[in-house]
Write an enzyme that holds these catalytic residues in place. Sequence first.
Site, PDB file in Angstrom:
ATOM      1  N   ASN A 184       0.854  -1.152   0.149  1.00 27.02           N
ATOM      2  CA  ASN A 184      -0.019  -0.094   0.013  1.00 27.02           C
ATOM      3  C   ASN A 184       0.910   1.228  -0.106  1.00 27.02           C
ATOM      4  O   ASN A 184       1.524   1.416   0.983  1.00 27.02           O
ATOM      5  CB  ASN A 184      -0.735  -0.051   1.244  1.00 27.02           C
ATOM      6  CG  ASN A 184      -1.724   1.335   1.177  1.00 27.02           C
ATOM      7  OD1 ASN A 184      -1.681   2.076   0.478  1.00 27.02           O
ATOM      8  ND2 ASN A 184      -2.854   1.046   1.891  1.00 27.02           N
TER       9      ASN A 184
ATOM     10  N   GLY B 264      -5.879  -3.085   0.315  1.00 26.27           N
ATOM     11  CA  GLY B 264      -5.486  -1.907   0.174  1.00 26.27           C
ATOM     12  C   GLY B 264      -4.099  -1.837  -0.639  1.00 26.27           C
ATOM     13  O   GLY B 264      -3.542  -0.667  -0.975  1.00 26.27           O
TER      14      GLY B 264
ATOM     15  N   ASP C 171      -1.853  -1.280  -3.914  1.00 26.87           N
ATOM     16  CA  ASP C 171      -1.968  -0.077  -5.062  1.00 26.87           C
ATOM     17  C   ASP C 171      -0.585  -0.381  -5.969  1.00 26.87           C
ATOM     18  O   ASP C 171       0.366  -0.831  -5.703  1.00 26.87           O
ATOM     19  CB  ASP C 171      -2.290   1.126  -4.581  1.00 26.87           C
ATOM     20  CG  ASP C 171      -1.386   1.600  -3.448  1.00 26.87           C
ATOM     21  OD1 ASP C 171      -0.340   1.542  -3.818  1.00 26.87           O
ATOM     22  OD2 ASP C 171      -2.044   2.132  -2.613  1.00 26.87           O
TER      23      ASP C 171
ATOM     24  N   HIS D  66     -14.637 -12.178 -20.921  1.00 30.72           N
ATOM     25  CA  HIS D  66     -15.585 -11.601 -20.274  1.00 30.72           C
ATOM     26  C   HIS D  66     -15.434 -10.327 -19.525  1.00 30.72           C
ATOM     27  O   HIS D  66     -14.577  -9.965 -19.851  1.00 30.72           O
ATOM     28  CB  HIS D  66     -15.998 -12.644 -19.093  1.00 30.72           C
ATOM     29  CG  HIS D  66     -14.816 -13.213 -18.277  1.00 30.72           C
ATOM     30  ND1 HIS D  66     -13.839 -14.039 -18.514  1.00 30.72           N
ATOM     31  CD2 HIS D  66     -14.432 -12.475 -17.112  1.00 30.72           C
ATOM     32  CE1 HIS D  66     -12.909 -13.964 -17.722  1.00 30.72           C
ATOM     33  NE2 HIS D  66     -13.160 -13.044 -16.683  1.00 30.72           N
TER      34      HIS D  66
ATOM     35  N   ARG E 173      -0.786 -10.692 -21.010  1.00 31.63           N
ATOM     36  CA  ARG E 173      -0.951 -12.377 -20.402  1.00 31.63           C
ATOM     37  C   ARG E 173      -2.421 -12.241 -20.664  1.00 31.63           C
ATOM     38  O   ARG E 173      -3.254 -11.318 -20.151  1.00 31.63           O
ATOM     39  CB  ARG E 173      -0.690 -12.541 -19.090  1.00 31.63           C
ATOM     40  CG  ARG E 173      -1.134 -14.079 -18.656  1.00 31.63           C
ATOM     41  CD  ARG E 173      -2.401 -13.805 -17.910  1.00 31.63           C
ATOM     42  NE  ARG E 173      -2.973 -15.117 -17.214  1.00 31.63           N
ATOM     43  CZ  ARG E 173      -3.878 -15.195 -16.532  1.00 31.63           C
ATOM     44  NH1 ARG E 173      -5.048 -14.292 -16.447  1.00 31.63           N
ATOM     45  NH2 ARG E 173      -4.204 -16.372 -15.849  1.00 31.63           N
TER      46      ARG E 173
ATOM     47  N   ASP F 147      -6.204 -13.638 -20.292  1.00 28.52           N
ATOM     48  CA  ASP F 147      -6.839 -14.608 -19.359  1.00 28.52           C
ATOM     49  C   ASP F 147      -7.957 -15.609 -20.151  1.00 28.52           C
ATOM     50  O   ASP F 147      -8.422 -15.133 -21.047  1.00 28.52           O
ATOM     51  CB  ASP F 147      -8.026 -13.707 -18.221  1.00 28.52           C
ATOM     52  CG  ASP F 147      -8.397 -14.479 -17.210  1.00 28.52           C
ATOM     53  OD1 ASP F 147      -7.803 -15.168 -16.523  1.00 28.52           O
ATOM     54  OD2 ASP F 147      -9.867 -14.027 -16.962  1.00 28.52           O
TER      55      ASP F 147
ATOM     56  N   GLU G   7      -3.562 -17.935 -21.097  1.00 26.81           N
ATOM     57  CA  GLU G   7      -3.779 -18.769 -19.761  1.00 26.81           C
ATOM     58  C   GLU G   7      -4.464 -19.997 -20.441  1.00 26.81           C
ATOM     59  O   GLU G   7      -5.652 -19.743 -20.905  1.00 26.81           O
ATOM     60  CB  GLU G   7      -4.889 -18.180 -18.813  1.00 26.81           C
ATOM     61  CG  GLU G   7      -4.928 -19.062 -17.535  1.00 26.81           C
ATOM     62  CD  GLU G   7      -6.219 -18.580 -16.833  1.00 26.81           C
ATOM     63  OE1 GLU G   7      -6.214 -19.251 -15.892  1.00 26.81           O
ATOM     64  OE2 GLU G   7      -6.943 -17.965 -17.277  1.00 26.81           O
TER      65      GLU G   7
ATOM     66  N   HIS H 143      -1.787 -16.941  -8.543  1.00 28.09           N
ATOM     67  CA  HIS H 143      -3.072 -16.491  -8.024  1.00 28.09           C
ATOM     68  C   HIS H 143      -4.108 -17.489  -7.878  1.00 28.09           C
ATOM     69  O   HIS H 143      -5.631 -17.221  -7.186  1.00 28.09           O
ATOM     70  CB  HIS H 143      -3.495 -15.084  -8.463  1.00 28.09           C
ATOM     71  CG  HIS H 143      -4.107 -15.180  -9.918  1.00 28.09           C
ATOM     72  ND1 HIS H 143      -3.356 -15.354 -10.922  1.00 28.09           N
ATOM     73  CD2 HIS H 143      -5.358 -14.996 -10.296  1.00 28.09           C
ATOM     74  CE1 HIS H 143      -3.997 -15.469 -12.072  1.00 28.09           C
ATOM     75  NE2 HIS H 143      -5.345 -14.972 -11.862  1.00 28.09           N
ATOM     76  N   ASP H 144      -4.185 -18.484  -8.751  1.00 27.33           N
ATOM     77  CA  ASP H 144      -5.253 -19.578  -8.748  1.00 27.33           C
ATOM     78  C   ASP H 144      -4.942 -20.813  -8.091  1.00 27.33           C
ATOM     79  O   ASP H 144      -5.518 -21.669  -8.329  1.00 27.33           O
ATOM     80  CB  ASP H 144      -5.618 -19.704 -10.791  1.00 27.33           C
ATOM     81  CG  ASP H 144      -6.219 -18.542 -11.207  1.00 27.33           C
ATOM     82  OD1 ASP H 144      -7.200 -17.938 -10.412  1.00 27.33           O
ATOM     83  OD2 ASP H 144      -5.921 -18.298 -12.113  1.00 27.33           O
TER      84      ASP H 144
ATOM     85  N   ASP I 147      -7.355 -19.853  -3.737  1.00 29.25           N
ATOM     86  CA  ASP I 147      -8.039 -18.563  -3.480  1.00 29.25           C
ATOM     87  C   ASP I 147      -9.135 -18.724  -2.458  1.00 29.25           C
ATOM     88  O   ASP I 147      -9.918 -19.740  -2.373  1.00 29.25           O
ATOM     89  CB  ASP I 147      -8.687 -18.260  -4.745  1.00 29.25           C
ATOM     90  CG  ASP I 147      -9.645 -17.045  -4.895  1.00 29.25           C
ATOM     91  OD1 ASP I 147      -9.317 -16.224  -3.839  1.00 29.25           O
ATOM     92  OD2 ASP I 147     -10.213 -16.933  -5.571  1.00 29.25           O
TER      93      ASP I 147
ATOM     94  N   ARG J   8      -3.863 -15.568  -1.838  1.00 26.48           N
ATOM     95  CA  ARG J   8      -3.803 -13.996  -2.110  1.00 26.48           C
ATOM     96  C   ARG J   8      -3.542 -13.150  -0.805  1.00 26.48           C
ATOM     97  O   ARG J   8      -4.426 -12.086  -0.483  1.00 26.48           O
ATOM     98  CB  ARG J   8      -5.217 -13.646  -2.913  1.00 26.48           C
ATOM     99  CG  ARG J   8      -5.280 -14.373  -3.927  1.00 26.48           C
ATOM    100  CD  ARG J   8      -6.448 -14.360  -4.570  1.00 26.48           C
ATOM    101  NE  ARG J   8      -6.764 -15.035  -5.973  1.00 26.48           N
ATOM    102  CZ  ARG J   8      -7.806 -15.052  -6.916  1.00 26.48           C
ATOM    103  NH1 ARG J   8      -8.598 -13.926  -6.498  1.00 26.48           N
ATOM    104  NH2 ARG J   8      -7.863 -15.616  -7.947  1.00 26.48           N
TER     105      ARG J   8
END
Length: 552
Positions: free
Chosen positions: A146, A169, A171, A244, A322, A324, A353, A419-420, A464, A468
């Site tokens: 942050n 938070g 960034d 999407h 990348r 998705d 991906e 992250h997956d 997840d 994360r």
Amino acid sequence: MNVAAISHQGRGIDCFALDTRTFRIRLTVARGDFDRVELCYALNKYAWDTQRRVEPMRLRASDALRDFYELDVSGEDTRLAYLFILWRGRRRWYFSEEGLQRTCDFASAHHIFFQYPYIHACDVHRTVSWADTAALYQIFPERFANGLGDKPYVDTPWDGEPTPQCYMGGDLPGIEAHLDYLTDLGINCLYMTPIHPSATNHKYSVIDYTDVDAGFGGRAAFRSLVEAAHRRGIRVLLDGVFNHCSLQFPPFADVVRRGKASPYWDFFFIEGDAVDLQRVNYKTFGAVPEMPKLNTANPEVIRYFCEIGAMWIREYGIDGWRLDVMDELSAEFLRAFRRAVKAVNPDALLLGETWHEPRGWLQGDQLDGVMNYGVTKALMDYLVSRTLDAAGMAGRLARLYLRTSSPSARMMMNLIGSHDTARFLTLLGGDVRRLKLAYCVLFFYVGMPCVYYGDEIGMQGESDPGCRRGFVWDEAQWDSDLRGLVRTLCRLRTSGLLAGDEIDLRAEGQTLIITRPRARLLVNAGDTPASLVLDGRPYALDACSYIIETQA
């Protein structure tokens, strides 16, 4: 003899151009069926009768079931014709488009030989100039640092337990403030998950593809981050979510409001004459109603996102994308997107991906590489479930390398987690020794290694949302030895010692041996010590240990 195991898929798969005058040709046979394999070829298929020649093919690799042969041929004329000669002792067979035969009528072979009629420069799948020395680092921006201070929407302490919807938070100024951390680690390419405005912490439901989320600092913060990263020699990749969008994406909102009267109706897949948000009569990503699926076969959708892809390179200087859920995008979308991006920067990298077989997207007209979850799974089988021994791991890695062209192999994003996925150390039950082995294999393998933020200091977490968590900035909680190894491996990678696609994968007992032209890795993943002799030199490895050797 296992005739069914003999495989050559021809142009683009097992015969591909390395440059405008060089072909790489591969053949797969059942392990041990043949003593040697030769290539009979003519670089000018019209001069087959007078210019054909025969050269031995190299046994490139083997696994438990197959032998993989390879040969490069080069010349000014590239109207290639070829077939294979397979030997067992003094007996020989010929393999062509008609399959395996005991005899070959060379005078009429123009009916049956394989061919690659011509190499056009625009069809050569070129490795981007910086891929061979790229060491990637993936950041989930909401959880790295942050830099802007208090935010009204933050509902979870930085060191708190994450939930799917919580905000901590992080960034973009926080990332910029810690670029020296990445430089010290040896990272030279930063990949961030989406940064666009979104009502989610992960930003995979995009509202505005032209903007940067205000909570991340907006467009000015992103421009500053890219410029600061480039000054340090760090490239920047963005995450393109084009399969999407958000319910609040203006075209979808317009469809909700106006129904079939909306000019954006065909941007989506909707049953009936109007959107029913309760019944969800529109296609979505997975089963997530908040993420309507875009029709990437629609020419207007393609044009829109091609401009988006080019704009972020042209106006902000990003170094690639990348994509998705790439495997649900239309082939025409990917071809057009590649043309648009490469027109602005031919050296921009395009990754996708997919968790499965990627060859169809890696022919040089769509993507450069993909997230190589095949390597992730191999490392899980080798070090977590331990269903692969050293020989099995060598064979698995060989198959993964040989399933794509050599240029694509050099541009694959190899990873142990993202992250997956659950963090690898968590899968290992906290066994840092085995995490170190995973990193060694990851960096020595062909392709671009990617470190998921925090893995290098020993962070843990289930999939997840556990993977994360907020980055742990208290150095007292770091595993300094682990970070030191990752730092060493990053420097090996960026120095060029692990560049290119030349690799030898084999096993001696329980030791996995990965040899590159200027470096070698020995890995003992077993619970007992191992000893072996290589090139007349004895080696001894403790249980669950490694040895790295390099040449100046």
